[in-house]
Design a protein around this motif. Structure first.
Motif, PDB file in Angstrom:
ATOM      1  N   LEU A   1       0.827  -1.208   0.000  1.00 39.32           N
ATOM      2  CA  LEU A   1       0.000   0.000   0.000  1.00 39.32           C
ATOM      3  C   LEU A   1       0.862   1.258   0.000  1.00 39.32           C
ATOM      4  CD1 LEU A   1      -2.878  -0.986   2.434  1.00 39.32           C
ATOM      5  CD2 LEU A   1      -3.180  -0.102   0.117  1.00 39.32           C
ATOM      6  N   VAL A   2       1.969   1.221   0.745  1.00 38.34           N
ATOM      7  CA  VAL A   2       2.872   2.373   0.761  1.00 38.34           C
ATOM      8  C   VAL A   2       3.481   2.576  -0.624  1.00 38.34           C
ATOM      9  CG1 VAL A   2       4.948   3.357   1.811  1.00 38.34           C
ATOM     10  CG2 VAL A   2       3.346   2.048   3.215  1.00 38.34           C
ATOM     11  N   GLN A   3       3.823   1.465  -1.294  1.00 35.75           N
ATOM     12  CA  GLN A   3       4.324   1.542  -2.664  1.00 35.75           C
ATOM     13  C   GLN A   3       3.273   2.165  -3.585  1.00 35.75           C
ATOM     14  OE1 GLN A   3       7.222   0.601  -4.526  1.00 35.75           O
ATOM     15  NE2 GLN A   3       6.031   1.536  -6.171  1.00 35.75           N
ATOM     16  N   ALA A   4       2.010   1.741  -3.441  1.00 37.71           N
ATOM     17  CA  ALA A   4       0.934   2.287  -4.262  1.00 37.71           C
ATOM     18  C   ALA A   4       0.713   3.778  -3.971  1.00 37.71           C
ATOM     19  CB  ALA A   4      -0.355   1.501  -4.016  1.00 37.71           C
ATOM     20  N   HIS A   5       0.899   4.168  -2.707  1.00 30.95           N
ATOM     21  CA  HIS A   5       0.781   5.583  -2.332  1.00 30.95           C
ATOM     22  C   HIS A   5       1.831   6.424  -3.049  1.00 30.95           C
ATOM     23  CE1 HIS A   5       0.350   9.097   0.342  1.00 30.95           C
ATOM     24  NE2 HIS A   5       1.678   9.095   0.407  1.00 30.95           N
ATOM     25  N   LEU A   6       3.075   5.972  -3.024  1.00 32.12           N
ATOM     26  CA  LEU A   6       4.150   6.725  -3.670  1.00 32.12           C
ATOM     27  C   LEU A   6       4.012   6.717  -5.193  1.00 32.12           C
ATOM     28  CD1 LEU A   6       7.178   5.624  -1.458  1.00 32.12           C
ATOM     29  CD2 LEU A   6       5.995   7.821  -1.438  1.00 32.12           C
ATOM     30  N   ALA A   7       3.401   5.666  -5.732  1.00 30.68           N
ATOM     31  CA  ALA A   7       3.203   5.579  -7.177  1.00 30.68           C
ATOM     32  C   ALA A   7       1.999   6.401  -7.635  1.00 30.68           C
ATOM     33  CB  ALA A   7       3.017   4.123  -7.590  1.00 30.68           C
ATOM     34  N   GLY A   8       1.233   6.950  -6.699  1.00 36.31           N
ATOM     35  CA  GLY A   8       0.086   7.775  -7.051  1.00 36.31           C
ATOM     36  C   GLY A   8      -1.185   6.998  -7.323  1.00 36.31           C
ATOM     37  N   GLN A   9      -1.173   5.687  -7.016  1.00 38.10           N
ATOM     38  CA  GLN A   9      -2.343   4.847  -7.286  1.00 38.10           C
ATOM     39  C   GLN A   9      -3.395   4.969  -6.188  1.00 38.10           C
ATOM     40  OE1 GLN A   9      -0.303   1.133  -7.490  1.00 38.10           O
ATOM     41  NE2 GLN A   9       0.538   1.511  -9.531  1.00 38.10           N
ATOM     42  N   VAL A  10      -2.975   5.305  -4.999  1.00 30.66           N
ATOM     43  CA  VAL A  10      -3.853   5.484  -3.854  1.00 30.66           C
ATOM     44  C   VAL A  10      -3.208   6.529  -2.956  1.00 30.66           C
ATOM     45  CG1 VAL A  10      -2.757   3.662  -2.467  1.00 30.66           C
ATOM     46  CG2 VAL A  10      -5.146   4.272  -2.033  1.00 30.66           C
ATOM     47  N   THR A  11      -4.001   7.228  -2.182  1.00 30.70           N
ATOM     48  CA  THR A  11      -3.446   8.222  -1.255  1.00 30.70           C
ATOM     49  C   THR A  11      -3.872   7.854   0.157  1.00 30.70           C
ATOM     50  OG1 THR A  11      -3.548   9.942  -2.941  1.00 30.70           O
ATOM     51  CG2 THR A  11      -3.316  10.663  -0.654  1.00 30.70           C
TER      52      THR A  11
END
Length: 326
Positions: free
Chosen positions: A42-52
């Protein structure tokens, strides 16, 4: 955009509070509580802009590893610079992060601190109209307040908002990003200075207690807590206490028993600026002796101490039984 576990760990260990729960930002900028454990994916997805992601400031053990000043208005970064300079004058290092409107000012801690202690230490630096996180002294009423995790994409604007610093190299001062890319920002984040709270908290806490006693016109001497006997109940112990005197150790009261409520999470901007706490002698032995007119809640001496120190009832009672210092 992919990051190593070590890089992800920088963000987790610096800017994530509670790890067994988190929130997800909606497209309208609000947040939806997930109620699940936060994962590195989830942290990876946050940094990738997929989720905040939004993180709860108080962790699952009831401690804090950071505090945040939030000025949510146009030009708020300028106001936060003023707070930053006041903190720096007292030896407290802090870091600016831009946001959609205004910004955030982060104070990272070298060790966990209870939200009650953290608020008593840093809340006095918070100007009127600015928010301070944590807003609560404990998580007894829920997970508490949350802030947006840095370096992600704000869902309402589709923009990333960087950490910034004050550039004094020109003849004028200006705020510039600490890095141009997320990876470089994570590398910078790994170098931030963490404030040691224990030394910093001791003096202000002492001054707080001294000031409350000095201003309190209801008592000449600070009331001491009595130690309960082996089979005494909490209500029986409360009946032995000087309710006004005990609470007067923590809150400056006027002659009517009114003072500013220390439980700031139910007040505007996280603090009570107009006296709303009424302290009185209980109508029955060991009963309610204080009431907040804004919160519309009250309780006994024991309830007050439990909320003030952010402790579970069992832990507080054990400390009282052992004669521990509160």
């Amino acid at each position: 955009m992919s990051f190593s576990r070590e890089e992800l760990g920088v963000l987790v260990n610096t800017c994530i509070g509670r790890r067994n729960d988190y929130a997800v930002q909606r497209d309208d900028g609000g947040y939806l509580r997930a109620g699940r454990v936060l994962t590195y994916d989830l942290v990876q997805a946050h940094l990738a802009g997929q989720v905040t992601l939004g993180t709860y400031v108080i962790d699952e053990q009831g401690g804090c590893r950071f505090a945040v000043f939030d000025c949510d208005k146009r030009g708020g970064l300028v106001d936060l610079v003023d707070v930053q300079e006041r903190l720096a004058a007292d030896g407290i290092v802090s870091y600016l992060e831009a946001s959609r409107r205004g910004g955030h000012l982060w104070v990272f801690l070298a060790s966990l601190l209870s939200p009650a202690q953290l608020r008593r230490w840093l809340l006095p630096y918070c100007p009127e109209g600015m928010e301070f996180f944590p807003k609560q002294d404990s998580t007894l009423a829920g997970p508490g307040s949350l802030v947006r995790v840095p370096l992600g994409v704000h869902r309402l604007t589709s923009e990333r908002y960087p950490f910034v610093h004050l550039d004094r190299s020109e003849w004028f001062r200006r705020l510039v990003p600490v890095a141009s890319e997320v990876g470089a920002s994570l590398a910078w984040l790994s170098t931030v200075q963490r404030v040691t709270p224990l030394a910093a908290v001791s003096s202000p806490e002492r001054e707080h207690a001294q000031e409350a006693t000095k201003k309190n016109t209801l008592q000449k001497n600070v009331a001491a807590l009595t130690r309960p006997t082996e089979r005494m109940t909490i209500q029986e112990w409360c009946a032995q206490q000087d309710a006004v005197g005990v609470i007067g150790r923590y809150v400056a009261l006027d002659r009517s028993g009114l003072g500013c409520c220390p439980f700031g999470w139910h007040h505007s901007d996280g603090k009570d600026t107009h006296p709303s706490l009424w302290v009185h002698e209980p109508s029955r032995l060991g009963g309610a002796c204080w009431y907040c007119h804004t919160w519309k809640q009250g309780g006994s001496v024991f309830d007050f101490l439990r909320l003030y120190y952010g402790l579970e009832a069992r832990e507080l009672w054990q400390r009282i039984q052992k004669g521990g210092q509160l």
